[in-house]
Design an enzyme around this catalytic site. Structure first.
Site, mmCIF file in Angstrom:
data_model
loop_
_atom_site.group_PDB
_atom_site.id
_atom_site.type_symbol
_atom_site.label_atom_id
_atom_site.label_comp_id
_atom_site.label_asym_id
_atom_site.label_seq_id
_atom_site.Cartn_x
_atom_site.Cartn_y
_atom_site.Cartn_z
ATOM 1 N N ARG A 36 -1.678 -1.448 -6.268
ATOM 2 C CA ARG A 36 -2.160 -1.597 -7.555
ATOM 3 C C ARG A 36 -1.772 -0.505 -8.798
ATOM 4 O O ARG A 36 -1.333 -0.670 -9.646
ATOM 5 C CB ARG A 36 -3.760 -1.586 -7.697
ATOM 6 C CG ARG A 36 -4.218 -2.615 -7.088
ATOM 7 C CD ARG A 36 -5.843 -2.773 -6.771
ATOM 8 N NE ARG A 36 -5.887 -1.610 -5.944
ATOM 9 C CZ ARG A 36 -7.174 -1.428 -5.544
ATOM 10 N NH1 ARG A 36 -8.166 -1.934 -5.936
ATOM 11 N NH2 ARG A 36 -7.273 -0.315 -4.618
ATOM 12 N N LEU A 71 -3.648 -7.174 -4.082
ATOM 13 C CA LEU A 71 -3.482 -8.094 -2.997
ATOM 14 C C LEU A 71 -4.660 -9.076 -2.956
ATOM 15 O O LEU A 71 -4.558 -9.900 -1.983
ATOM 16 C CB LEU A 71 -3.365 -7.214 -1.759
ATOM 17 C CG LEU A 71 -1.937 -6.383 -1.570
ATOM 18 C CD1 LEU A 71 -1.843 -5.293 -0.489
ATOM 19 C CD2 LEU A 71 -0.597 -7.212 -1.285
ATOM 20 N N GLY A 111 0.822 -1.427 0.085
ATOM 21 C CA GLY A 111 -0.064 -0.063 -0.003
ATOM 22 C C GLY A 111 0.900 1.293 -0.020
ATOM 23 O O GLY A 111 0.681 2.184 0.629
ATOM 24 N N ALA A 112 1.991 1.286 -0.813
ATOM 25 C CA ALA A 112 2.874 2.292 -0.765
ATOM 26 C C ALA A 112 2.687 3.431 -1.823
ATOM 27 O O ALA A 112 3.157 4.416 -2.136
ATOM 28 C CB ALA A 112 4.144 1.888 -1.075
ATOM 29 N N THR A 139 -5.731 11.019 4.738
ATOM 30 C CA THR A 139 -5.221 10.389 3.425
ATOM 31 C C THR A 139 -6.256 10.238 2.585
ATOM 32 O O THR A 139 -7.330 10.778 2.593
ATOM 33 C CB THR A 139 -4.557 8.910 3.849
ATOM 34 O OG1 THR A 139 -5.880 8.244 4.277
ATOM 35 C CG2 THR A 139 -3.748 8.937 4.981
ATOM 36 N N LYS A 175 -12.581 7.138 -0.208
ATOM 37 C CA LYS A 175 -12.756 5.847 -0.773
ATOM 38 C C LYS A 175 -13.797 5.383 0.210
ATOM 39 O O LYS A 175 -14.723 4.248 -0.350
ATOM 40 C CB LYS A 175 -11.649 5.040 -0.584
ATOM 41 C CG LYS A 175 -10.417 5.492 -1.869
ATOM 42 C CD LYS A 175 -9.113 4.529 -1.610
ATOM 43 C CE LYS A 175 -8.248 4.950 -2.240
ATOM 44 N NZ LYS A 175 -6.768 4.389 -1.725
ATOM 45 N N TYR A 188 -15.729 -3.135 8.430
ATOM 46 C CA TYR A 188 -14.329 -2.479 8.588
ATOM 47 C C TYR A 188 -13.802 -2.537 9.974
ATOM 48 O O TYR A 188 -12.613 -3.261 9.990
ATOM 49 C CB TYR A 188 -14.361 -1.334 8.056
ATOM 50 C CG TYR A 188 -12.773 -0.412 8.395
ATOM 51 C CD1 TYR A 188 -12.093 -0.807 7.757
ATOM 52 C CD2 TYR A 188 -12.391 0.522 9.478
ATOM 53 C CE1 TYR A 188 -10.511 -0.144 7.525
ATOM 54 C CE2 TYR A 188 -11.475 1.000 9.711
ATOM 55 C CZ TYR A 188 -10.462 0.714 8.945
ATOM 56 O OH TYR A 188 -9.174 1.347 8.888
ATOM 57 N N GLY A 202 -0.900 7.693 0.976
ATOM 58 C CA GLY A 202 -1.248 7.912 2.423
ATOM 59 C C GLY A 202 -0.189 7.307 3.259
ATOM 60 O O GLY A 202 1.223 7.527 3.165
ATOM 61 N N ILE A 203 -0.581 6.642 4.104
ATOM 62 C CA ILE A 203 0.393 5.990 5.429
ATOM 63 C C ILE A 203 1.609 5.058 4.895
ATOM 64 O O ILE A 203 2.448 5.473 5.007
ATOM 65 C CB ILE A 203 -0.440 5.346 6.358
ATOM 66 C CG1 ILE A 203 -1.507 6.090 7.279
ATOM 67 C CG2 ILE A 203 0.647 4.346 7.257
ATOM 68 C CD1 ILE A 203 -2.434 5.443 8.024
HETATM 69 N N1 LIG Z 1 -6.844 7.026 7.214
HETATM 70 C C1 LIG Z 1 -7.311 6.461 8.279
HETATM 71 O O1 LIG Z 1 -7.966 7.337 9.146
HETATM 72 C C2 LIG Z 1 -6.874 5.200 8.987
HETATM 73 C C3 LIG Z 1 -6.915 5.230 10.387
HETATM 74 C C4 LIG Z 1 -6.479 3.864 10.849
HETATM 75 C C5 LIG Z 1 -6.024 2.827 10.224
HETATM 76 N N2 LIG Z 1 -5.782 2.903 8.988
HETATM 77 C C6 LIG Z 1 -5.144 2.001 8.245
HETATM 78 O O2 LIG Z 1 -4.007 2.563 7.576
HETATM 79 C C7 LIG Z 1 -3.808 1.771 6.396
HETATM 80 C C8 LIG Z 1 -3.358 2.806 5.223
HETATM 81 O O3 LIG Z 1 -4.449 3.633 4.893
HETATM 82 P P1 LIG Z 1 -4.268 4.922 4.596
HETATM 83 O O4 LIG Z 1 -4.946 5.847 5.429
HETATM 84 O O5 LIG Z 1 -2.975 5.194 3.790
HETATM 85 O O6 LIG Z 1 -5.334 4.821 3.119
HETATM 86 P P2 LIG Z 1 -5.158 5.057 1.379
HETATM 87 O O7 LIG Z 1 -4.510 6.436 1.309
HETATM 88 O O8 LIG Z 1 -6.456 4.943 0.704
HETATM 89 O O9 LIG Z 1 -4.053 3.887 1.094
HETATM 90 C C9 LIG Z 1 -4.408 2.721 0.835
HETATM 91 C C10 LIG Z 1 -3.395 1.838 0.255
HETATM 92 O O10 LIG Z 1 -3.804 0.362 0.155
HETATM 93 C C11 LIG Z 1 -3.520 0.123 -1.075
HETATM 94 N N3 LIG Z 1 -4.485 -0.954 -1.424
HETATM 95 C C12 LIG Z 1 -5.891 -0.962 -1.216
HETATM 96 N N4 LIG Z 1 -6.514 -2.030 -2.017
HETATM 97 C C13 LIG Z 1 -5.445 -2.490 -2.376
HETATM 98 C C14 LIG Z 1 -5.324 -3.866 -3.125
HETATM 99 N N5 LIG Z 1 -6.498 -4.724 -3.533
HETATM 100 N N6 LIG Z 1 -4.160 -4.336 -3.619
HETATM 101 C C15 LIG Z 1 -3.191 -3.606 -3.393
HETATM 102 N N7 LIG Z 1 -2.995 -2.422 -2.679
HETATM 103 C C16 LIG Z 1 -4.121 -1.988 -2.250
HETATM 104 C C17 LIG Z 1 -3.723 1.379 -2.004
HETATM 105 O O11 LIG Z 1 -3.083 1.157 -3.002
HETATM 106 P P3 LIG Z 1 -3.842 0.939 -4.632
HETATM 107 O O12 LIG Z 1 -5.041 1.809 -4.534
HETATM 108 O O13 LIG Z 1 -2.744 1.754 -5.601
HETATM 109 O O14 LIG Z 1 -3.995 -0.439 -4.976
HETATM 110 C C18 LIG Z 1 -3.132 2.230 -1.082
HETATM 111 O O15 LIG Z 1 -1.843 2.352 -1.261
HETATM 112 C C19 LIG Z 1 -4.952 0.876 6.125
HETATM 113 O O16 LIG Z 1 -4.706 -0.379 6.531
HETATM 114 C C20 LIG Z 1 -5.934 1.689 6.887
HETATM 115 O O17 LIG Z 1 -6.954 0.714 7.345
HETATM 116 C C21 LIG Z 1 -6.201 4.158 8.436
#
Ligand SMILES: NC(=O)c1ccc[n+]([C@@H]2O[C@H](COP(=O)([O-])OP(=O)(O)OC[C@H]3O[C@@H](n4cnc5c(N)ncnc54)[C@H](OP(=O)(O)O)[C@@H]3O)[C@@H](O)[C@H]2O)c1
Length: 254
Positions: free
Chosen positions: A39, A65, A14-15, A198, A203, A161, A18-19
Site C-alpha cells: 500500500r 491486497l 509486501g515489498a 521487521t 503492528k 494469525y 521487512g522480508i
Molecule cells: N516477522 C516475523 O516474525 C515473521 C515470522 C514468520 C512469518 N512472517 C511472515 O512474513 C511475511 C512478511 O512479514 P514481515 O515480517 O516482513 O512484516 P512487515 O515488515 O510488517 O511487512 C509486511 C508487508 O505486507 C504488506 N501488507 C500488509 N497488508 C497489506 C495489504 N492490505 N495490502 C498490501 N500489502 C500489505 C505491507 O505493506 P504496506 O503496509 O505498505 O501495505 C508490508 O510490505 C508475512 O506474511 C508474515 O506473516 C513474519
C-alpha cells in the site's frame, strides 16, 4: 547476466518493508526484473530508485491486497510492461493480537483477506501467466511466506494469525498436488520462519515498546536471512522442488 529486457520477471507482494523488501533487493542482484506491490507507494518508490540504479527494470504499484480489483489491475500493469511472469513471492502478510475469545472481527477478516485470500488470487493470476506457447503447462516458481506458526501454536495469543499460516501450509501442498496432476513444471515452495526482526511485531501488538522487548530477547532472524532462503530455493535445478524451509532464531524457545 541477460540484457534488461530479456531478464526473468519476479513479483514480490509486501515489498514496502521487512522480508519482502529484502527479497526484492536480493532478486535484483540475481538478475530479475521486478514487479513490487504494497500500500505504501512512497516506500516502493525509494526501493525502485535504489534497484533501478543497479540496472533492474522495476514496476511498482500501490495495491491494497484486500481488494481483488486492485490485485487484477496490478497484474494488468505487469502484462503491459513485461508480458511474462517467472517467479511470485507472496510475502505480504500481517498479524493482529486479537484472541479467539475476545478479538475484533475486522482484524480477523484483514488477516484472512491478506494472508490467505490475496495469496490465492496472486497465485492464480501468476500461474495463468507462467503458461506460455513454449510451456503450455507452465514453468516458474511460487514461494509463499508461511511461518513456524503454521507448524505449531506458538502461544495462547496466536489467535487467528496461526490459523492463517496453517492455511498457507495446506495451500502449499494442495497447489503442489494440483500442479503435478496438471503435469506442470511450476514449482511451489514455502518458507516458515520463526521470529524475524521487521515491522511485524509492532503492528501485531500495536506497541513499539512491546516490539522492542520481543526483538531484544536474543538475536532474531533478519529479513536478509529469509531473502537468502529464497535464493536457495530459486537456485535449485529444475528437477528439485524444495517444499518448505523451517528456520528459527537459534535461541527461540517455541
Ligand atoms: N516477522 C516475523 O516474525 C515473521 C515470522 C514468520 C512469518 N512472517 C511472515 O512474513 C511475511 C512478511 O512479514 P514481515 O515480517 O516482513 O512484516 P512487515 O515488515 O510488517 O511487512 C509486511 C508487508 O505486507 C504488506 N501488507 C500488509 N497488508 C497489506 C495489504 N492490505 N495490502 C498490501 N500489502 C500489505 C505491507 O505493506 P504496506 O503496509 O505498505 O501495505 C508490508 O510490505 C508475512 O506474511 C508474515 O506473516 C513474519
Amino acid at each position: 547476466m541477460p540484457s534488461v529486457s530479456s531478464r526473468p520477471l519476479a513479483i514480490v507482494t509486501g515489498a514496502s518493508s521487512g522480508i519482502g523488501l529484502a527479497i526484492a533487493q536480493h532478486l535484483a542482484t540475481l538478475g530479475y526484473n521486478l514487479a513490487l506491490c504494497a500500500r505504501r507507494q512512497d516506500r516502493l518508490d525509494v526501493l525502485a530508485a535504489e534497484l533501478e540504479g543497479q540496472g533492474c527494470n522495476v514496476l511498482t504499484q500501490a495495491v491494497d491486497l484486500r481488494d481483488e480489483a486492485q490485485i487484477l489491475s496490478f497484474f494488468a500493469a505487469i502484462d503491459q510492461r513485461f508480458n511474462r511472469v517467472d517467479v511470485l513471492i507472496n510475502s505480504a502478510g500481517l498479524g493482529h493480537k486479537e484472541p479467539l475469545m475476545t478479538g475484533a472481527t475486522e482484524a480477523w477478516r484483514e488477516m484472512l483477506d491478506v494472508n490467505v485470500l490475496a495469496l490465492c488470487i496472486c497465485t492464480r493470476e501468476a500461474i495463468a501467466r507462467m503458461k506460455t506457447q513454449d510451456n503450455p503447462q507452465g514453468k516458474g516458481h511460487i514461494i509463499h511466506l508461511s511461518s513456524m506458526s503454521g507448524h505449531r501454536i506458538p502461544t495462547a495469543v496466536a489467535g487467528l494469525y496461526s490459523a492463517t499460516k496453517f492455511a498457507v501450509r495446506s495451500l502449499t501442498e494442495t497447489l503442489r498436488r494440483e500442479l503435478r496432476q496438471a503435469d506442470s513444471s511450476i514449482r511451489i515452495s514455502s518458507i516458515s520462519p520463526g521470529i524475524v526482526e521487521t515491522e511485524f511485531a509492532e503492528k501485531y501488538s500495536k506497541s513499539a515498546d512491546e516490539a522492542a522487548a520481543t526483538y531484544s530477547r536474543h538475536p532474531m532472524l533478519q529479513a536478509e536471512d529469509i531473502a537468502k532462503a529464497v535464493t536457495y530455493l530459486l537456485k535449485q535445478p529444475d528437477h528439485v522442488e524444495v517444499h518448505d524451509i523451517l528456520l528459527r532464531p537459534t535461541q527461540q524457545q517455541s
